[in-house]
Design an enzyme around this catalytic site. Structure first.
Site, mmCIF file in Angstrom:
data_model
loop_
_atom_site.group_PDB
_atom_site.id
_atom_site.type_symbol
_atom_site.label_atom_id
_atom_site.label_comp_id
_atom_site.label_asym_id
_atom_site.label_seq_id
_atom_site.Cartn_x
_atom_site.Cartn_y
_atom_site.Cartn_z
ATOM 1 N N GLY A 11 32.486 89.616 111.156
ATOM 2 C CA GLY A 11 33.019 89.240 112.458
ATOM 3 C C GLY A 11 34.530 89.323 112.465
ATOM 4 N N ASP A 12 35.132 89.133 113.635
ATOM 5 C CA ASP A 12 36.599 89.166 113.783
ATOM 6 C C ASP A 12 37.187 90.517 113.375
ATOM 7 O OD1 ASP A 12 36.925 86.354 114.589
ATOM 8 O OD2 ASP A 12 36.290 85.912 112.546
ATOM 9 N N LYS A 15 36.676 93.752 117.833
ATOM 10 C CA LYS A 15 35.788 94.366 118.832
ATOM 11 C C LYS A 15 36.340 94.237 120.245
ATOM 12 C CE LYS A 15 32.447 91.766 117.332
ATOM 13 N NZ LYS A 15 33.090 91.258 116.100
ATOM 14 N N ASN A 37 30.933 81.126 120.611
ATOM 15 C CA ASN A 37 31.484 81.155 119.259
ATOM 16 C C ASN A 37 32.207 82.465 118.985
ATOM 17 O OD1 ASN A 37 28.934 82.376 119.449
ATOM 18 N ND2 ASN A 37 28.462 82.078 117.289
ATOM 19 N N HIS A 40 37.308 86.972 121.025
ATOM 20 C CA HIS A 40 37.814 88.327 121.181
ATOM 21 C C HIS A 40 39.201 88.287 121.815
ATOM 22 C CE1 HIS A 40 33.434 90.040 121.131
ATOM 23 N NE2 HIS A 40 33.808 89.490 120.001
ATOM 24 N N THR A 129 30.682 76.632 113.929
ATOM 25 C CA THR A 129 31.763 76.399 114.890
ATOM 26 C C THR A 129 31.548 75.110 115.675
ATOM 27 O OG1 THR A 129 30.608 77.698 116.573
ATOM 28 C CG2 THR A 129 32.214 78.862 115.197
ATOM 29 N N THR A 301 38.264 79.336 116.969
ATOM 30 C CA THR A 301 38.321 78.037 116.295
ATOM 31 C C THR A 301 39.700 77.658 115.786
ATOM 32 O OG1 THR A 301 37.816 79.036 114.145
ATOM 33 C CG2 THR A 301 35.940 78.360 115.510
ATOM 34 N N PRO A 304 41.842 79.053 109.593
ATOM 35 C CA PRO A 304 42.376 80.146 108.776
ATOM 36 C C PRO A 304 41.235 80.970 108.200
ATOM 37 C CG PRO A 304 42.621 78.041 107.638
ATOM 38 C CD PRO A 304 42.172 77.733 109.030
ATOM 39 N N LEU A 332 45.492 98.672 110.783
ATOM 40 C CA LEU A 332 46.049 99.467 109.682
ATOM 41 C C LEU A 332 47.506 99.092 109.422
ATOM 42 C CD1 LEU A 332 45.663 101.805 107.652
ATOM 43 C CD2 LEU A 332 46.401 103.368 109.467
#
Length: 425
Positions: A11-12, A15, A37, A40, A129, A301, A304, A332
């Site tokens: 995730g993260d 997207k 949860n 984006h 979460t 959330t 970190p 990148l």
């Protein structure tokens, strides 16, 4: 064209920014699983936006957005998220936001139960979460959930809700020793946060079917990544939903349709929010430097994120499970500070080198990363806009990943803005 935008990792991956960028070419954007949860983050000419429930296409004036049947909706959060976006100049109405009457409502007691169980687990927690996602999906399969279509007849719901709450209080009060859930409070919550969306609720199966027949293009936006899938992820440290591209037509309410394209999103390094095995994880100063360079804190959330070098084993598996036709490599530019870029090319398990992602959680927890180092490019690439603008070392790193993962990399992002995404072919 029916395209899924999906995460290949934990995730993260970025997207939301890719949906925002590519949705210009699509008529409809659909969220098909998960709930609020998601986190984006999108930066465009209108500002910076963090979307939890709403599809990222909501930021485009001419795009219709759909919350599909497979999603779970916290009405209070949706109420606040739409208000926040409207305050930022984003128009939201039943014309550009349609909510499936089959989507499940995430109730206040789902969030309560999520938190109570995480507290009970203590050091053994799953890293939830605490937004009620697992409890509401559990109720869905227990056939004790409410759906968005129920909002059209709230007056007739009280008896059903009373029965559900009686059942819930066996756990809330009897099991956890918490104050019982009150029926009147739940009815007031539905009245306050549900009624404003009554006109948004419709049969999105009919809407999407007719739209595709009329030649409309549809983008399906996933939440989380392949490694958090309930069946094929790092179970039990997963989400409660199916995060794969193959589920997109089903979760959207149009199981008869077939995807034309699956674009997998992966970062130029690895990041992970929550608990569970994360084989490529870096620690100490090395992790801190990468976390700060990438701004790796959860959009939903604020937690970190754990970080590591690019994980070939996990990413190749994720791309396979998502059926990726091409890859978008994000962030990148974050690697610009490194003299040598770490890449986890394989795992060591019980003294043996393995290159396939373990399906057994105990094996995954024992696995150790095998790192190789790729030459860094040590310059600011955030202003690059064409492939030829990128330094050779940066392109070499992209090609290294492409070959290792076994899927063509079509897009590379070098900054958060829309124009900071470079199309390679």
């Amino acid at each position: 064209m029916l395209t899924a935008i999906v995460g290949t990792n934990w995730g993260d991956e970025g997207k939301g920014r890719m949906v925002d960028l590519l949705s210009e070419n699509y008529d409809i954007v659909v969220r098909y699983q998960g709930g609020n949860n998601a986190g984006h983050t999108v930066v465009n000419d209108k500002g910076k936006f963090i979307l939890n429930l709403l599809p990222s296409g909501i930021l485009r004036d001419d795009t219709v957005n759909v919350l599909g049947a497979g999603i779970v909706i916290d009405l209070e959060h949706l109420f606040n998220e739409t208000a926040r976006l409207r305050a930022g100049g984003i128009a939201i109405s039943p014309a550009n936001l349609k909510i499936s009457d089959r989507a499940t409502i995430c109730m206040p007691y789902h969030k309560l139960l999520d938190g109570l169980e995480e507290d009970r687990l203590g050091d053994k927690k799953f890293g939830s979460t605490r937004r009620g996602i697992s409890p509401v999906y559990s109720d869905k399969f227990m056939k004790k959930a409410l759906r968005m279509g129920d909002l059209k007849n709230l007056d007739h719901l009280r008896g059903r809700i009373a029965d559900i709450i009686e059942w819930k209080n066996l756990t809330v009060a009897g099991g956890y020793g918490h104050e019982p859930i009150d029926v009147d409070e739940i009815m007031a919550w539905l009245e306050k946060y549900g009624k404003p969306f009554a006109d948004y609720v419709c049969d999105t199966t009919v809407y999407l079917t007719d739209a595709v027949k009329a030649g409309k293009s549809v983008m399906f936006e996933a939440q989380l990544g392949a490694l958090r899938d309930i069946d094929f992820g790092i179970y039990p440290y997963t989400s409660a939903s199916t995060t794969l591209a193959a589920y997109a037509p089903i979760g959207s309410g149009v199981p008869q349709l077939k995807l034309d394209e699956s674009i997998g999103i992966m970062k130029a390094y690895s990041s992970c929010v929550g608990e569970g095995p994360f084989t490529c994880e870096l620690f100490g100063d090395e992790a801190h430097a990468l976390r700060e360079a990438g701004g790796e804190y959860g959009a939903a959330t604020g937690r970190p994120r754990r970080v590591g070098g690019f994980d070939v084993v996990a990413s190749r598996y994720g791309a396979m499970m998502q059926g990726c036709t091409c890859i978008a490599l994000t962030k990148l530019d974050v690697m610009s500070y490194m003299d040598k870029i770490p890449v986890c090319v394989a795992y060591e398990l019980d003294g043996k080198r393995i290159e396939n992602f373990p399906g057994n959680i105990e094996e995954l927890e024992r696995a150790k990363p095998i790192y190789e180092y790729v030459e860094g490019f040590k310059c600011d690439i955030s202003g690059c806009r064409k492939p030829e603008d990128l330094p050779k070392a940066a392109l070499d790193y992209v090609k290294f990943i492409e070959k290792a993962v076994g899927c063509p990399i079509k897009y590379v992002s070098v900054s958060a803005e829309r124009e900071g995404c470079i199309e390679l072919f």
